[in-house]
Design a protein around this motif. Structure first.
Motif, PDB file in Angstrom:
ATOM      1  N   ARG A  59       0.823  -1.201   0.000  1.00 25.00           N
ATOM      2  CA  ARG A  59       0.000   0.000   0.000  1.00 25.00           C
ATOM      3  C   ARG A  59       0.860   1.256   0.000  1.00 25.00           C
ATOM      4  N   ALA A  60       1.937   1.233   0.813  1.00 28.73           N
ATOM      5  CA  ALA A  60       2.836   2.382   0.868  1.00 28.73           C
ATOM      6  C   ALA A  60       3.504   2.613  -0.483  1.00 28.73           C
ATOM      7  N   GLU A  61       3.909   1.515  -1.123  1.00 31.23           N
ATOM      8  CA  GLU A  61       4.525   1.640  -2.448  1.00 31.23           C
ATOM      9  C   GLU A  61       3.522   2.168  -3.465  1.00 31.23           C
ATOM     10  N   GLU A  62       2.276   1.707  -3.365  1.00 27.92           N
ATOM     11  CA  GLU A  62       1.236   2.180  -4.281  1.00 27.92           C
ATOM     12  C   GLU A  62       0.952   3.662  -4.061  1.00 27.92           C
ATOM     13  N   MET A  63       0.931   4.090  -2.784  1.00 29.80           N
ATOM     14  CA  MET A  63       0.658   5.491  -2.479  1.00 29.80           C
ATOM     15  C   MET A  63       1.773   6.407  -2.958  1.00 29.80           C
ATOM     16  N   LYS A  64       2.983   5.858  -3.102  1.00 28.01           N
ATOM     17  CA  LYS A  64       4.077   6.652  -3.643  1.00 28.01           C
ATOM     18  C   LYS A  64       3.897   6.919  -5.137  1.00 28.01           C
ATOM     19  N   ARG A  65       3.104   6.060  -5.790  1.00 24.28           N
ATOM     20  CA  ARG A  65       2.946   6.164  -7.246  1.00 24.28           C
ATOM     21  C   ARG A  65       1.579   6.687  -7.667  1.00 24.28           C
ATOM     22  N   SER A  69      -6.335  13.463 -17.860  1.00 24.59           N
ATOM     23  CA  SER A  69      -7.309  12.471 -17.396  1.00 24.59           C
ATOM     24  C   SER A  69      -8.150  13.059 -16.272  1.00 24.59           C
ATOM     25  N   PRO A  70      -9.344  12.493 -16.024  1.00 22.42           N
ATOM     26  CA  PRO A  70     -10.146  12.965 -14.886  1.00 22.42           C
ATOM     27  C   PRO A  70      -9.400  12.900 -13.563  1.00 22.42           C
ATOM     28  N   GLN A  71      -8.541  11.899 -13.400  1.00 21.93           N
ATOM     29  CA  GLN A  71      -7.769  11.790 -12.160  1.00 21.93           C
ATOM     30  C   GLN A  71      -6.826  12.984 -11.993  1.00 21.93           C
ATOM     31  N   LYS A 124       0.771  11.084 -18.289  1.00 24.95           N
ATOM     32  CA  LYS A 124      -0.200   9.986 -18.273  1.00 24.95           C
ATOM     33  C   LYS A 124      -0.563   9.534 -16.863  1.00 24.95           C
ATOM     34  N   SER A 125       0.214   9.924 -15.880  1.00 27.62           N
ATOM     35  CA  SER A 125      -0.046   9.449 -14.517  1.00 27.62           C
ATOM     36  C   SER A 125       0.311  10.542 -13.520  1.00 27.62           C
ATOM     37  N   LEU A 126      -0.159  10.351 -12.288  1.00 28.64           N
ATOM     38  CA  LEU A 126       0.169  11.305 -11.224  1.00 28.64           C
ATOM     39  C   LEU A 126       1.649  11.262 -10.870  1.00 28.64           C
ATOM     40  N   GLU A 127       2.267  10.104 -11.049  1.00 30.21           N
ATOM     41  CA  GLU A 127       3.703   9.999 -10.793  1.00 30.21           C
ATOM     42  C   GLU A 127       4.479  10.889 -11.759  1.00 30.21           C
ATOM     43  N   GLU A 128       4.070  10.893 -13.038  1.00 36.82           N
ATOM     44  CA  GLU A 128       4.725  11.758 -14.019  1.00 36.82           C
ATOM     45  C   GLU A 128       4.429  13.226 -13.728  1.00 36.82           C
ATOM     46  N   LEU A 129       3.196  13.525 -13.277  1.00 40.85           N
ATOM     47  CA  LEU A 129       2.854  14.907 -12.918  1.00 40.85           C
ATOM     48  C   LEU A 129       3.718  15.385 -11.757  1.00 40.85           C
TER      49      LEU A 129
END
Length: 492
Positions: free
Chosen positions: A109-115, A270-272, A147-152
């Protein structure tokens, strides 16, 4: 010799006990050759001997068990103890297994929240599941393919956890990301300023520099646009016979979260990503309360653009591109010229366009209503010939100038300062350092009219050199203006 004999007898007894006496005798006779291998063996007799030995052993084991279970209470207690020990061992194993599974789940979960961000409050989390962006539209808008929040997060030079912290929406919160205060308006009343705290301001500035600055507002917008100012806003209206000023009421608070979200989504995000960006760029309508001496903030769910955030002016300019095109179209059709400086709209035209003033008002009111905005009822001014015509505070009758009354008062102030000194003198906001105020206003005059402004700047520089303390040397402390004070022209 007695000891070896006893050992041999003991070993023989153990071997006989393991099988049976007859089986042992038959085995020894074969080993010693007393039963020849080439002679026919008594198969039945050997089988009976072996079977007898098996039965003897089974009887022996049953006898031991019978003896073991004769005391039922002791047997039950022993069984319970054995089961309890096994149960406790199994509990330890299960507990350890659950702990490992829980730690693995928390780590995952922690790793997922980082991304990624999957939850930011009840009101907006449902939009985080849609992560599909339009890369072609992003490219058309000259925006980086995100394309993703990580890239943002990488683009804004922050972490995904920072984005989650700054965009999280709570109904009740101890933390507010803004510091709000009021400044007096020229027309009366107080203008609410919501200044973002350093962490939020850093991210908003990164959004402005890396995303919004790559987009072009309409050519009719002059407020908060690079290489444009109140001067460029006023220039197209110099010498016009008729000037009409209209003011949009509560300009920044009129742009709510839905419009900001729709704006980012229209760019191709994206909506996200649009949800996170819109939450970071808007402020919730919060009401502070005290509970047991501790300050809390109640969020009623309505979010708008804050006046004071670095992103708000550019977002309003970009959202109003359609409105600017419609206003310019109406103006051109009716013989007027249109410009806009933030919430201040100006129309100007020749004498022949006088007959179209009412038609212009009616059509512009219709457009403003379509854009979910409101006109300030007391700030629509029509300035025909014979009147002093002003556009964003500048006189545009024949040439571009600062109002004569203001210049006269400023000239008188400089004369009094040179004659009597700084004591008892103010200009603009009395809380701001006087030298900074007059220096800022002289630069303002120079921006509008360089020829006049140069004279005032020279005079102000003489005053500053005379009255501003100089550094005492390498170990001396240089006097600086009061902390937090700003020249009044910084708020222009």
């Amino acid at each position: 010799m007695a000891a070896p004999d006893r050992d041999r007898q003991k070993r023989l007894r153990e071997e006989i006990r393991k099988t049976s006496r007859n089986e042992f005798i038959l085995k020894e006779m074969k080993r010693l050759g007393l039963w020849p291998e080439d002679q026919e063996e008594p198969k039945l007799t050997e089988a009976l001997i072996k079977r007898k030995g098996e039965l003897s052993r089974e009887i022996h084991e049953l006898a031991k068990k019978n003896q073991k279970y004769q005391n039922k209470e002791a047997t039950l207690n022993r069984i319970k103890k054995e089961r309890l020990l096994k149960s406790r061992e199994q509990q330890k194993l299960n507990k350890q297994k659950k702990k490992e599974e829980r730690e693995a789940k928390l780590h995952a979960r922690a790793e997922e929240m980082k991304r990624d961000i999957t939850y930011i409050g009840k009101r907006y989390s449902h939009q985080l599941k849609d992560k599909e962006c339009d890369l072609d539209r992003l490219a058309q808008n000259n925006l980086p393919p995100t394309k993703s929040l990580e890239e943002l997060a990488q683009l804004l030079n922050v972490t995904v956890n920072d984005l989650r912290f700054l965009s999280y929406d709570r109904r009740l919160n101890k933390i507010s990301h803004y510091v709000s205060y009021g400044i007096k308006k020229k027309s009366g009343g107080v203008r609410k300023i919501s200044a973002p705290k350093p962490k939020l301001k850093f991210v908003q500035r990164a959004i402005l520099d890396n995303l919004l600055s790559k987009l072009n507002p309409s050519k009719y917008a002059h407020g908060f646009v690079p290489n444009k100012s109140i001067v460029t806003n006023a220039l197209p209206h110099i010498g016009s016979s008729i000037i009409i000023n209209m003011d949009l009421k509560d300009f920044f608070p009129s742009i709510d979260y839905k419009r900001v979200y729709g704006f980012f989504k229209s760019l191709g995000y994206s909506p996200q990503i649009s949800t996170v960006l819109a939450l970071i760029c808007t402020i919730p309508d919060e009401q502070p309360i005290l509970v047991h001496g501790q300050k809390w903030h109640i969020n009623n769910g309505h979010r708008t653009l804050p006046q004071g955030a670095p992103t708000s002016p550019m977002i309003t300019n970009l959202i109003c591109r359609k409105m600017d095109r419609r206003m310019a179209g109406i103006a051109n059709k009716l013989g007027f010229t249109y410009t806009r400086y933030a919430d201040d709209m100006t129309f100007s035209g020749p004498k022949s366009s006088r007959a179209n003033i009412q038609k212009l008002k009616w059509q512009t009111h219709s457009v403003i209503k379509d854009e979910d905005l409101q006109l300030h009822p007391d700030k629509t001014k029509v300035m025909p010939n014979g009147h002093r015509k002003e556009v964003t505070g500048l006189v545009v009758n024949k040439n571009l100038n600062v109002p004569r009354k203001k210049l006269k008062a400023f000239r008188a102030l400089l004369f009094q300062i040179e004659k009597d000194g700084l004591a008892g003198k103010t200009w603009g906001n009395p809380e701001v350092d006087l030298l900074y105020s007059i220096e800022g206003f002289a630069k303002y005059i120079y921006m509008v009219n360089p020829e006049k402004g140069k004279q005032y700047l020279n005079q102000v520089n003489r005053i500053i050199n005379k009255h501003r303390p100089k550094p005492k040397g390498i170990f001396g402390k240089k006097k600086t203006p009061q902390q937090g004070s700003k020249p009044w022209w910084k708020f222009w």
